[in-house]
Design an enzyme around this catalytic site. Structure first.
Site, mmCIF file in Angstrom:
data_model
loop_
_atom_site.group_PDB
_atom_site.id
_atom_site.type_symbol
_atom_site.label_atom_id
_atom_site.label_comp_id
_atom_site.label_asym_id
_atom_site.label_seq_id
_atom_site.Cartn_x
_atom_site.Cartn_y
_atom_site.Cartn_z
ATOM 1 N N ASP A 37 5.257 -0.216 9.645
ATOM 2 C CA ASP A 37 3.880 -0.667 9.436
ATOM 3 C C ASP A 37 2.968 0.376 8.816
ATOM 4 O OD1 ASP A 37 4.140 0.917 11.651
ATOM 5 O OD2 ASP A 37 2.729 -0.188 12.895
ATOM 6 N N CYS A 67 10.482 8.879 6.268
ATOM 7 C CA CYS A 67 11.357 8.999 7.448
ATOM 8 C C CYS A 67 12.707 8.380 7.130
ATOM 9 C CB CYS A 67 10.714 8.328 8.663
ATOM 10 S SG CYS A 67 10.977 6.541 8.712
ATOM 11 N N ASN A 193 2.660 8.280 20.519
ATOM 12 C CA ASN A 193 3.507 9.453 20.332
ATOM 13 C C ASN A 193 4.110 9.466 18.933
ATOM 14 O OD1 ASN A 193 4.860 11.797 21.059
ATOM 15 N ND2 ASN A 193 6.676 10.676 21.738
ATOM 16 N N HIS A 197 9.940 10.888 12.650
ATOM 17 C CA HIS A 197 10.560 9.688 12.089
ATOM 18 C C HIS A 197 9.941 8.391 12.614
ATOM 19 C CE1 HIS A 197 13.682 11.618 9.714
ATOM 20 N NE2 HIS A 197 13.748 12.520 10.673
ATOM 21 N N TRP A 199 5.888 6.630 12.688
ATOM 22 C CA TRP A 199 4.484 6.872 12.318
ATOM 23 C C TRP A 199 4.384 8.244 11.625
ATOM 24 C CZ3 TRP A 199 4.912 4.642 17.431
ATOM 25 C CH2 TRP A 199 4.436 3.338 17.516
ATOM 26 N N ARG A 487 9.571 -6.397 -5.141
ATOM 27 C CA ARG A 487 8.311 -7.050 -5.541
ATOM 28 C C ARG A 487 7.208 -5.996 -5.623
ATOM 29 N NH1 ARG A 487 6.964 -6.857 0.125
ATOM 30 N NH2 ARG A 487 8.599 -8.003 1.161
ATOM 31 N N PHE A 616 7.681 0.134 31.570
ATOM 32 C CA PHE A 616 6.867 -0.131 30.378
ATOM 33 C C PHE A 616 7.817 -0.447 29.243
ATOM 34 C CE2 PHE A 616 7.496 3.696 27.813
ATOM 35 C CZ PHE A 616 7.936 4.623 28.759
ATOM 36 N N GLY A 618 7.946 -2.120 24.893
ATOM 37 C CA GLY A 618 7.189 -2.036 23.641
ATOM 38 C C GLY A 618 7.527 -0.770 22.876
ATOM 39 N N GLU A 621 12.340 2.747 18.834
ATOM 40 C CA GLU A 621 13.095 3.973 18.630
ATOM 41 C C GLU A 621 13.025 4.383 17.163
ATOM 42 O OE1 GLU A 621 15.643 1.564 20.551
ATOM 43 O OE2 GLU A 621 16.113 2.880 22.230
HETATM 44 S S1 SF4 Z 1 7.281 6.037 8.329
HETATM 45 FE FE1 SF4 Z 1 9.316 5.681 7.416
HETATM 46 S S2 SF4 Z 1 9.668 3.465 7.539
HETATM 47 FE FE2 SF4 Z 1 7.482 3.826 7.885
HETATM 48 S S3 SF4 Z 1 6.582 3.566 5.868
HETATM 49 FE FE3 SF4 Z 1 7.004 5.772 6.122
HETATM 50 S S4 SF4 Z 1 9.047 6.051 5.226
HETATM 51 FE FE4 SF4 Z 1 8.776 3.865 5.535
#
Ligand code: SF4
Length: 763
Positions: A37, A67, A193, A197, A199, A487, A616, A618, A621
C-alpha cells in the site's frame, strides 16, 4: 499509507541524478510499485517486452525505497497459477469446477443477472468490496457506477486500516494530515513498526529523522524493532491506546505544555475536554495501560516540548473497540500541541486543483439521499458512512473547493459487518450480488464464518483477481486482473495529499487480463450505462483527468511528480473544514449523531476464564502484503508456515513448546499455527499472523486452500463488545483466546524445504 515524500515535492522534481546504465536490449520504465500500500517509486527493466527486473529509483529522494516484495514482483506475477482467462463456475458454488469463457459472454451474463437482482431487490442489493491498494485503486469508477445505479453498499479493507482513520480525523479538523518527516523533531509510533521490508519508505524516513536528531517514542506491548530503536518505549497493554493518550493529555494540560494561543484562537471544546481528561489521573492510566506513570509523564512531556512532532497513521489504533476515541485523541494531541499545518508537524494538504480527483469522479451527488440513508451500518455505526460524513459537505466546499472528499477511499463506506449480515439474510434488507476486486473478503474482514455464509447466500458473485484466492473459489465468475507492471497509474496518494505521482506501463498484460478501468467499463456497458465510462482507454481517461495541467498524460507520465506548492497554516484564510470552522476538540457532528462528542475509554469486557490469553492479529509479515504473495517460493521460504508468538513463560503455562503445532481458539473459532518463542513478547499475549492460506492446498468449499485451517478472521469477533461503537469496526488488538497443543492431526501441508533467515525481534 502512501510513501513519505519531501514536504516540498519540488525536491523530487529538481533532484540531480544520472540514470544507471543498462545493457543493450534493455529499456527502463519509471514505475510506482503497488505490491503493497505504500507506493514506492521504482524502475522496471524491460527486455523483449517483459519486465525482467524491478530495482530502486535512480532519483536520490527514492533510492532506498524498495523491499523484497517489489523486487520479486516480476517473478510472482509470472507465476504459472496466474489466472489468464475469464472463468465461469459450472458446478455448485464452491465446487471448484470452472469453464473458460470469453470476456464478452461473461459480461453479458453478469449484466443480465445483476439487472435481475436490482429489479427484484433494489439497487442496494448490490455490494462491492475492494482492496484499493491491490488494484492501485479503481479510479473512483466503481463508486461512480454504483452511485448512478443507486447502491451505497461499497466496502473496503480501508474500513479498518487508514480509511477509517481518515474519516475520523475529519471530525476534528476536516482533513487527514500527513507528517513532515524531513523536518520533524519527534515521532510517535503507536504500535506501528515500519521495517526495512515493510512500509519501507516510512522506515527510511524515520531513520533519517532520527539521524538528524529527532526523538522516537514507541508505544507497543512487544519489544518491536522500532521499540528497540526508540528513545522511549511504553510497553502498554494491548488495546489500551486511548487510555495512554488520556494520560498524555492529563500531563500536557495539567503542566500547561500545550499551545495556548492556538487553543484559544482555533479550537472549541477545550474546557469540556479538560473535564473529561481529569477523569484519567496517571494512577488510573497506569492501571489501564500497565505502564509506569513516570514513564507516561516523561513521554508526554517529550512529545509536547520537543516538537514540531508527528504521530503518523498507525494500523493499530484504527482496529480497536475504542478506535474512534483513540483516533480522536491523536488528533487532539496534534492540535493542542500546535503540530497541525506547520513545518515539521502535520500538513492538511487538500486536493491538487490541477487534477480531477477520484472523489469528483465518484459523483456522490447523484446518489439520492434516500439511497444514501439505506447504506448498511448507517443507523448504528455511522462514522464513516454517508450519514456520518454528509455534514462535511459545506465545510469541505468552503475550505477545499468541493463537497465530497473521499480520503483514502474511507469516507462514505458501508460497514463491512453489517454488509455481510445483509448478504447472509440477517440484515434490514437482502444483498444478493457481491463483486470483489483485488480483495479476499473471507480473510480481510472479521468473522469469516459469517462472510462464508453471506457468500453462499448470493445470487451472483464476481471476482476480479490475479490468483484463485479462497474468496474467488466461491465466485460465479473470476475475471483475470492485470498488475501494476502492466498498466499506467496516476497515483493521487489515495486522495490524502495534493502531490500526484505517475507510473508508466511497462509491459502488456498476459492472456486476457484486464485493468479495473476495463472491468468497470465492461460492467457499465453490461448495465446499459456505457455513458458512465465514456473513455476508450485508461490513457484517454487520464488525459481527461490531467487536462487542467495543460499537458497530456503521455507528457506528464515522463515526469515523476505533479504538486502544488506546500502552504502552512492555511486555516488562517478559510478556517478548518468543520461545521464551526475551528478544531473541534468536542465534536459537534458526533454529538448530532447521538454519540459522546468527547473521546472516552471502554474497558475490556469481563474475562472468560476459558480464554485466559489475549491475542492481537492483523500483523503482516515482511514477505507478504495482506493475504497475498503466499504463492511465491522466495516469500514462503521466509515464512513457510503461519507462526504464532508467545514468550517462554506463557508457552510453558499453556503447555506448548517451540516449533510445535498448536491451535488458537476462542468463542468464534479456531486456527492452527506453529509456535515460535519470542522473548520480546509480553506475558499472556499471543501474536497471530494475518491472512494465511496456502495456494498449494485443496481448493473449494470445505477446504478453501487452507483458509479454514489458518485464516485469522475466524477468531475476529464482531459482536457488540468487540466493535467500535461509532464506526462498527472490529477490535482485533486484544481478543481473549487460549492456545493448546494440536494433537488431532498433522500439519495440513508439507512445508517447503527452506533455510530460516534470522528474524527481527517480534513483528
Ligand atoms: S514497500 Fe516494497 S512492496 Fe511496498 S511499494 Fe515499496 S517496494 Fe513495493
Amino acid at each position: 499509507m502512501p510513501a513519505a515524500a519531501p514536504f516540498n515535492p519540488e525536491d523530487i522534481a529538481n533532484a540531480k541524478y544520472t540514470e544507471r546504465p543498462v545493457k543493450e536490449g534493455i529499456t527502463t520504465k519509471k514505475l510506482i510499485c503497488a505490491a503493497c500500500d505504500i507506493a514506492c517509486t521504482v524502475v522496471g527493466e524491460v527486455q523483449k517486452g517483459r519486465v525482467t527486473k524491478v530495482r530502486s529509483s535512480d532519483n536520490p529522494i527514492f533510492r532506498d525505497n524498495i523491499c523484497m516484495k517489489g523486487i520479486i514482483a516480476p517473478k510472482g506475477l509470472a507465476h504459472p497459477n496466474r489466472i489468464l482467462h475469464p472463468m465461469k463456475r459450472v458446478g455448485e458454488r464452491g465446487s471448484g469446477e470452472w469453464e473458460q469463457v470469453s470476456w464478452e459472454d461473461a459480461l453479458s451474463d453478469i449484466g443480465t443477472r445483476l439487472k435481475k437482482v436490482i429489479a427484484d431487490h433494489g439497487p442496494e442489493a448490490w455490494a462491492v468490496s475492494t482492496s484499493q491498494w491491490n488494484t492501485s485503486t479503481d479510479h473512483g469508477l466503481g463508486r461512480r457506477i454504483m452511485n448512478h445505479v443507486g447502491s451505497p453498499n461499497w466496502i473496503s479493507g480501508v474500513a479498518l486500516c487508514a480509511g477509517n482513520t481518515a474519516a475520523v480525523n475529519r471530525f476534528t479538523y476536516g482533513w487527514f494530515p500527513f507528517g513532515d518527516f524531513g523536518n520533524t523533531k519527534c515521532i510517535v509510533l503507536m504500535g506501528h513498526n515500519p521495517r526495512r521490508h515493510s512500509w519501507t519508505p516510512l522506515y527510511n524516513s524515520i531513520r533519517g529523522a532520527q539521524a538528524k536528531g529527532a526523538k522516537l517514542i514507541v508505544m507497543d506491548p512487544r519489544r518491536s524493532s522500532s521499540a528497540e530503536r526508540a528513545d522511549i518505549w511504553l510497553p502498554l497493554k494491548v488495546g489500551s491506546d486511548a487510555a495512554m493518550m488520556f494520560g498524555w493529555l492529563k500531563v500536557i494540560i495539567d503542566e500547561e505544555l500545550y499551545d495556548k494561543e492556538f487553543v484559544k484562537n482555533w479550537t472549541i471544546g477545550f474546557e469540556d475536554l479538560k473535564k473529561r481528561v481529569d477523569e484519567f489521573p496517571l494512577e488510573r492510566v497506569a492501571k489501564l495501560t500497565g505502564c509506569d506513570p513516570e514513564m507516561i509523564a516523561e513521554a508526554a512531556r517529550v512529545y509536547a516540548t520537543s516538537g514540531p512532532a508527528v504521530i503518523p497513521w498507525t494500523p493499530i489504533t484504527d482496529m480497536q473497540r475504542n478506535s474512534t476515541s483513540g483516533i480522536r485523541l491523536q488528533t487532539i494531541l496534534r492540535s493542542i500541541c500546535g503540530n497541525v499545518d506547520v513545518p515539521g508537524g502535520e500538513l492538511l494538504q487538500g486536493f491538487n486543483p490541477d487534477i480531477i480527483n477520484e472523489s469528483e469522479i465518484e459523483m456522490h451527488e447523484v446518489l439520492s439521499d434516500e439511497q444514501k440513508m439505506k447504506q448498511l451500518g448507517s443507523k448504528d455505526h455511522p462514522a464513516f458512512t454517508y450519514r456520518g460524513q454528509l455534514p462535511f459537505r459545506e465545510p469541505t466546499k468552503r475550505v477545499y473547493g468541493q463537497e465530497y472528499a473521499n480520503l483514502v477511499m474511507g469516507c462514505h463506506m458501508a460497514t463491512p459487518s453489517e454488509t455481510f449480515k445483509a448478504m447472509a439474510g440477517e440484515g434490514d434488507y437482502p444483498v444478493k450480488a457481491f463483486f470483489f476486486l483485488g480483495n479476499n473478503p473471507l480473510l480481510s474482514y472479521a468473522n469469516m464464518p459469517l462472510i462464508e455464509k453471506a457468500m453462499m447466500n448470493q445470487d451472483l458473485i464476481v471476482a476480479h483477481e490475479q490468483f484463485m484466492t479462497p474468496s474467488a473459489q466461491l465466485a460465479d465468475y473470476v475475471l483475470p486482473a492485470d498488475s501494476w507492471l502492466e498498466r499506467p497509474w496516476l497515483h493521487d496518494m489515495f486522495g490524502w495529499m495534493s502531490t500526484v505521482r505517475f507510473s508508466e506501463k511497462a509491459m502488456d498484460p498476459p492472456g486476457e487480463c484486464r485493468s479495473t478501468f476495463e472491468f468497470w467499463k465492461g460492467i457499465a456497458g453490461a448495465l446499459d450505462r456505457s455513458e458512465l465510462v465514456p473513455w476508450d482507454t485508461l490513457e484517454d481517461f487520464y488525459d481527461y483527468r490531467v487536462a487542467r495541467t495543460g499537458m497530456t498524460w503521455d507528457e506528464l507520465v515522463k515526469t515523476e511528480v505533479h504538486f502544488k506548492k506546500p502552504a502552512f497554516r492555511t486555516y488562517e484564510k478559510n478556517g478548518f473544514a468543520t461545521p464551526s470552522g475551528k478544531v473541534e476538540l468536542k465534536s459537534s457532528i458526533l454529538e448530532d449523531l447521538g454519540f459522546d462528542p468527547l473521546p472516552y475509554f471502554r474497558e475490556d469486557p469481563p474475562k472468560d476464564e476459558n480464554y485466559p490469553l489475549m491475542m492481537f492479529t492483523g500483523v503482516r509479515e515482511d514477505g507478504f502484503f495482506q493475504t497475498g504473495h503466499r504463492h511465491i517460493p522466495e516469500m514462503r521460504a521466509r515464512h513457510p508456515e503461519p507462526e504464532i508468538y508467545l514468550n517462554e513463560k506463557t508457552a510453558k503455562t499453556a503447555g506448548v513448546t517451540e516449533g510445535e503445532w498448536v491451535t488458537v481458539e476462542n468463542q468464534l473459532g479456531k486456527i492452527k499455527a506453529k509456535l515460535a518463542i519470542k522473548d520480546a513478547m509480553p506475558d499472556d499475549l499471543v501474536r497471530v499472523p494475518h491472512g494465511w492460506w496456502k495456494p498449494e492446498m485443496q481448493q473449494g468449499s470445505g477446504h478453501l486452500s487452507g483458509a479454514l485451517d489458518y485464516g485469522d478472521s475466524q477468531l475476529c469477533r464482531d459482536d457488540a463488545d468487540f466493535l467500535d461503537r461509532e464506526q462498527g469496526i472490529p477490535h482485533i488488538k486484544g481478543i481473549p483466546c487460549r492456545v493448546v497443543p494440536l494433537v488431532a492431526e498433522a500439519p495440513a501441508s508439507k512445508p517447503a524445504e527452506v533455510t530460516r533467515p534470522v528474524m527481527e525481534p517480534a513483528e
